[in-house]
Design a protein around this motif. Sequence first.
Motif, PDB file in Angstrom:
ATOM      1  N   VAL A 280       0.837  -1.204   0.000  1.00 52.07           N
ATOM      2  CA  VAL A 280       0.000   0.000   0.000  1.00 52.07           C
ATOM      3  C   VAL A 280       0.874   1.257   0.000  1.00 52.07           C
ATOM      4  O   VAL A 280       0.568   2.239  -0.684  1.00 52.07           O
ATOM      5  CB  VAL A 280      -0.966  -0.015   1.205  1.00 52.07           C
ATOM      6  CG1 VAL A 280      -1.702   1.301   1.319  1.00 52.07           C
ATOM      7  CG2 VAL A 280      -1.961  -1.158   1.070  1.00 52.07           C
ATOM      8  N   LEU A 287      -3.140   5.404  -5.289  1.00 50.62           N
ATOM      9  CA  LEU A 287      -4.313   5.307  -4.421  1.00 50.62           C
ATOM     10  C   LEU A 287      -4.829   6.686  -4.026  1.00 50.62           C
ATOM     11  O   LEU A 287      -6.021   6.853  -3.746  1.00 50.62           O
ATOM     12  CB  LEU A 287      -3.982   4.486  -3.174  1.00 50.62           C
ATOM     13  CG  LEU A 287      -3.700   2.999  -3.413  1.00 50.62           C
ATOM     14  CD1 LEU A 287      -3.267   2.323  -2.117  1.00 50.62           C
ATOM     15  CD2 LEU A 287      -4.929   2.302  -3.990  1.00 50.62           C
ATOM     16  N   MET A 338      -6.304   3.574   6.791  1.00 48.25           N
ATOM     17  CA  MET A 338      -5.884   4.602   5.834  1.00 48.25           C
ATOM     18  C   MET A 338      -6.504   5.924   6.270  1.00 48.25           C
ATOM     19  O   MET A 338      -7.724   6.040   6.362  1.00 48.25           O
ATOM     20  CB  MET A 338      -6.334   4.234   4.425  1.00 48.25           C
ATOM     21  CG  MET A 338      -5.770   2.928   3.909  1.00 48.25           C
ATOM     22  SD  MET A 338      -6.392   2.517   2.264  1.00 48.25           S
ATOM     23  CE  MET A 338      -5.788   3.923   1.307  1.00 48.25           C
ATOM     24  N   VAL A 354      -7.004  -0.725  -3.240  1.00 48.56           N
ATOM     25  CA  VAL A 354      -6.324  -1.138  -2.012  1.00 48.56           C
ATOM     26  C   VAL A 354      -6.046  -2.636  -2.025  1.00 48.56           C
ATOM     27  O   VAL A 354      -4.937  -3.088  -1.690  1.00 48.56           O
ATOM     28  CB  VAL A 354      -7.163  -0.753  -0.779  1.00 48.56           C
ATOM     29  CG1 VAL A 354      -6.598  -1.391   0.490  1.00 48.56           C
ATOM     30  CG2 VAL A 354      -7.223   0.764  -0.623  1.00 48.56           C
ATOM     31  N   ALA A 357      -3.139  -3.397  -4.232  1.00 49.06           N
ATOM     32  CA  ALA A 357      -1.868  -2.987  -3.626  1.00 49.06           C
ATOM     33  C   ALA A 357      -1.435  -3.963  -2.539  1.00 49.06           C
ATOM     34  O   ALA A 357      -0.248  -4.300  -2.425  1.00 49.06           O
ATOM     35  CB  ALA A 357      -1.999  -1.576  -3.060  1.00 49.06           C
ATOM     36  N   LEU A 358      -2.384  -4.428  -1.723  1.00 49.11           N
ATOM     37  CA  LEU A 358      -2.065  -5.433  -0.702  1.00 49.11           C
ATOM     38  C   LEU A 358      -1.479  -6.690  -1.346  1.00 49.11           C
ATOM     39  O   LEU A 358      -0.459  -7.230  -0.901  1.00 49.11           O
ATOM     40  CB  LEU A 358      -3.319  -5.804   0.085  1.00 49.11           C
ATOM     41  CG  LEU A 358      -3.989  -4.735   0.958  1.00 49.11           C
ATOM     42  CD1 LEU A 358      -5.291  -5.282   1.525  1.00 49.11           C
ATOM     43  CD2 LEU A 358      -3.084  -4.280   2.075  1.00 49.11           C
TER      44      LEU A 358
END
Length: 448
Positions: A280, A287, A338, A354, A357-358
């Motif tokens: 992240v 993001l 976040m 998200v 990205a994880l």
Amino acid sequence: MSRSTPPNEQAEDVDFVQLLFTDVAGRLKTLEVPSARWAEVRDDGWTLDGAVLLGYGDPEHSDLRLMPDPSTFVHRPWSTPSGRTVGMVFCDVLDSAGRPFAADPRAVLRRAVEASEARGQRPVFGVEAEFYLLRDTDTGTGAAGHPADGAGYWDLSVDEQADEVCRDIAEALELMGLTVDGHHHEVCSGQRELVFRHGDALATADRLLLLKHTARVMARRRNMSAVFMPKPLAHLYGNALHVHVSLDGTGTDTGTGPLFHDAADPHGMSELFRHSLAGVLDHAPALTALGNPTVNSYKRLVPASGTPVHASWARHNRSTAFKVAGDTAAPRSLRLEMRSPDPAAHPHLLFAGVLAALADGQDRALKLPEACEEAADALAAGDLAARGIAELPTDLPSALRALEQDAVVHGALGELAAGAVVRNSRSDWAAWHRIVTPWEIGRYAQTV
């Protein structure tokens, strides 16, 4: 949302049904049908012009179809001004071949969730939405309004008119099947926060949209406005949307417990959590385009304003963009928070980004940098560089460029949805630059 009513009986005690969906900007859209038409529309859907969802005309995607998701049907717990009753149901959008439309935000998030589940991971999301309750100001001033109360952070106010709005919202949401955990006064006059129970990604995203709509309706009924824009009042803090995410095992190779917890780690963080958080951080610029999608978003994200402007993480520091929240003694509570997104974010698209990205952090086994327990915007440039802490985008064009260049987050949205987000946001940026503000007149008209 409530699933207790059989689909064929859902509309028996309402007069109309609102078919809900969102465009790529996150605006809630609707077609309303008489309840007598519900069974037909539930089974056959309704034709939709793709321009409504994309934000621009495109002959290739002009004929889409709304298909209600009966599991999301709720009875709106307030009547119309004339006493009519209304049901609400979220819809999926299908293309001309009957497949999920690539740019439908619910379809985008559903794809991301399915990708997580294929890894043996079930995403859990929660949100904390801040908003202002404002009373109308003098017409013609251009101001959003003035705060409905003068209370401060977690204050018990003696003026309960604004409190009543929050109670109205909480009660209405409960009647629609959402469990409201609580609400409290935020830092600034008129600013509030309401928290509802966390859940799966799609339900949480849908429920956030219902929360915003319900808050606006309830505030208007008491002659106030519920304002979720990121920075409605120049002299007060902006509104944040704190997004909480964790992963549970689905019973495959990962087991069934909370995947972010490790009792042997000093922070209680599993290795998977560390890789996920590093992912992240790595994709934070892209993001930002999803979590802060408007021109106004970047009036909130400025140094020394209590909002995060660097891609850093901490266990206790609330000024960072990412915070590890929860109690290490309660494994299921450990989660990523976040803190940079704002309520203008489209939750379906943000959640999808998200999750991508994880997963990327896990796949590349990214190393998590050290936590930053001090205010990052107070550190010197050299210190930031030495610790690998980068700035978040400071304006909308920078964030959009980051989204375009990020193959992982861009890929999670898909070319059509990501392209529509960029196109519409750049249109807003261009419109903003055609406006001459009172500040510019006062500063330059007689001095340059």
